[in-house]
Design an enzyme around this catalytic site. Structure first.
Site, PDB file in Angstrom:
ATOM      1  N   MET A  41      -8.467  -5.452   1.166  1.00 22.85           N
ATOM      2  CA  MET A  41      -7.738  -5.621   2.430  1.00 22.85           C
ATOM      3  C   MET A  41      -7.907  -4.380   3.305  1.00 22.85           C
ATOM      4  SD  MET A  41      -4.430  -7.920   1.611  1.00 22.85           S
ATOM      5  CE  MET A  41      -3.395  -6.618   0.984  1.00 22.85           C
ATOM      6  N   GLY A  47      -9.724   4.335  -5.099  1.00 23.45           N
ATOM      7  CA  GLY A  47      -9.668   3.187  -6.013  1.00 23.45           C
ATOM      8  C   GLY A  47     -10.692   2.134  -5.609  1.00 23.45           C
ATOM      9  N   HIS A  48     -10.728   1.804  -4.324  1.00 21.38           N
ATOM     10  CA  HIS A  48     -11.714   0.822  -3.843  1.00 21.38           C
ATOM     11  C   HIS A  48     -13.143   1.344  -4.079  1.00 21.38           C
ATOM     12  CE1 HIS A  48      -8.218  -0.027  -0.986  1.00 21.38           C
ATOM     13  NE2 HIS A  48      -8.401  -1.209  -1.565  1.00 21.38           N
ATOM     14  N   GLU A 159      -7.816  -2.997 -12.085  1.00 22.66           N
ATOM     15  CA  GLU A 159      -6.710  -3.275 -13.018  1.00 22.66           C
ATOM     16  C   GLU A 159      -5.366  -2.841 -12.435  1.00 22.66           C
ATOM     17  OE1 GLU A 159      -8.015  -1.367 -16.611  1.00 22.66           O
ATOM     18  OE2 GLU A 159      -9.013  -3.197 -17.315  1.00 22.66           O
ATOM     19  N   SER A 196      -2.939   3.741  -3.821  1.00 19.23           N
ATOM     20  CA  SER A 196      -2.700   2.447  -3.177  1.00 19.23           C
ATOM     21  C   SER A 196      -2.708   2.622  -1.667  1.00 19.23           C
ATOM     22  CB  SER A 196      -1.333   1.891  -3.621  1.00 19.23           C
ATOM     23  OG  SER A 196      -0.937   0.833  -2.762  1.00 19.23           O
ATOM     24  N   ARG A 198      -0.773   1.243   0.184  1.00 15.24           N
ATOM     25  CA  ARG A 198       0.635   1.235   0.596  1.00 15.24           C
ATOM     26  C   ARG A 198       1.308   2.594   0.389  1.00 15.24           C
ATOM     27  NH1 ARG A 198       0.417  -4.556  -1.220  1.00 15.24           N
ATOM     28  NH2 ARG A 198       1.077  -5.782   0.597  1.00 15.24           N
TER      29      ARG A 198
END
Ligand code: AMP
Length: 300
Positions: A41, A47-48, A159, A196, A198
């Site tokens: 998104m 992480g991505h 994960e 994240s 977020r």
């Protein structure tokens, strides 16, 4: 600064329609190249990017999709304020030599008259499914579309969203979608907080508190890995520690079988501890594997 593999001559192409996506992929297929898809998104972070590196180790071309999917947000969730940073994301994708960015609009994904929902039963019930009604239908529907639009050899999912990873593995197996679903381990900040998109919502003070979530899960996972079967006590203690640290609502802390996601009361195989909790206006999720050393019978 993000690490990059230096492959001179590779450029990031950006496409926004299914037709343009398929044109590029058809060209690659004609050259015998293998393709990976990483659905995201956006608001990309390490992480991505770790998922892109995993994909690059397996295939010749990597497609990243960026689509803030309205169908997976509830009416009172953060769809409107979710960060949208396409230019910055594209720069990060270039640095790690991503081949194609697919960034469709809402109308491309859900044209007028769109009427189909893909529902994976069982593993989407409980955990996040219990508190975010309709969320997983939104995820499985959009990922089914992305996979069929792209038809990649592999797709890599983090994960970090463990229940989502299990649901998407089911989706591909059940619908004979010929894509291998691969997991990517959770990337964390230096203090242990799971990275994240977020996390930008957190105030300075909340950011300090947020680390308690991973600490609590690590403690539970290590106690159980070391032989404790007193799940109820560990979970109650963990919830209390989160409350004391400043979390305002612990939605769940649960021990589940890693494959079926069924609740477990004793460890007989791979399991995970998973949790979701609110810090101010931010909902954080995290999970950790429980690794009990394999049982070896005493010598005869
Ligand atoms: P999102 O953009 O949050 O929908 O995430 C896109 C993909 O990146 C999903 O497969 C996530 O599980 C994965 N992801 C998000 N955060 C992390 C992380 N900290 N470590 C590994 N994968 C992640």
């Amino acid at each position: 600064m993000f690490e990059s593999r230096s492959t001179p001559g590779r450029e990031l192409t950006i496409v926004r329609t299914v037709e343009d996506l398929r044109k590029t992929i058809t060209k690659w297929r004609a050259q015998g190249l293998r393709v990976a898809l990483i659905p995201t998104m956006g608001a990309l972070h390490h992480g991505h990017l770790s998922l892109i590196r995993i994909a690059q180790a397996h295939v010749d071309r990597v497609v990243v999709s960026i689509f803030v999917n309205p169908m997976q947000f509830g009416p009172n969730e953060d769809f409107e304020r979710y960060p949208r940073l396409e230019a910055e994301d594209a720069a990060k994708l270039r640095e790690v030599n991503t081949d194609l960015l697919y960034a469709p609009s809402v109308t491309v994904m859900y044209p007028k008259g769109f009427a189909t929902t893909v529902h994976v039963a069982g593993v989407t019930e409980g955990l996040c499914g219990a508190v975010r009604p309709g969320h997983f239908d939104g995820v499985t529907t959009v990922v089914a579309k992305l996979l069929l639009q792209c038809l990649p050899d592999i797709a890599v999912f983090g994960e970090k969203d463990y229940q989502q990873f299990v649901a998407l593995s089911h989706l591909c197996a059940d619908l004979d979608i010929p894509t291998r679903i691969m997991p990517g381990p959770i990337i964390r900040e230096a203090d242990g907080l799971a990275t994240s998109s977020r996390n930008v919502y957190l105030s300075g003070e909340e950011r300090q508190i947020a680390v308690t979530l991973s600490r609590v899960l690590r403690h539970i996972a290590s106690e159980i890995s070391n032989g404790s079967d007193d799940f109820d006590r560990l979970i109650a203690e963990g919830a209390r520690q989160l409350g004391e640290a400043g979390f305002r609502n612990v939605e769940y802390i649960e021990i589940r079988d890693s494959e079926t996601l069924k609740p477990v009361t004793t460890i007989n195989g791979p399991a995970r501890v998973l949790a979701a909790a609110w810090l101010g206006k931010t909902r954080l999720i995290d999970n950790m594997p429980i690794a009990r050393p394999p049982f070896s019978p005493p010598p005869l």
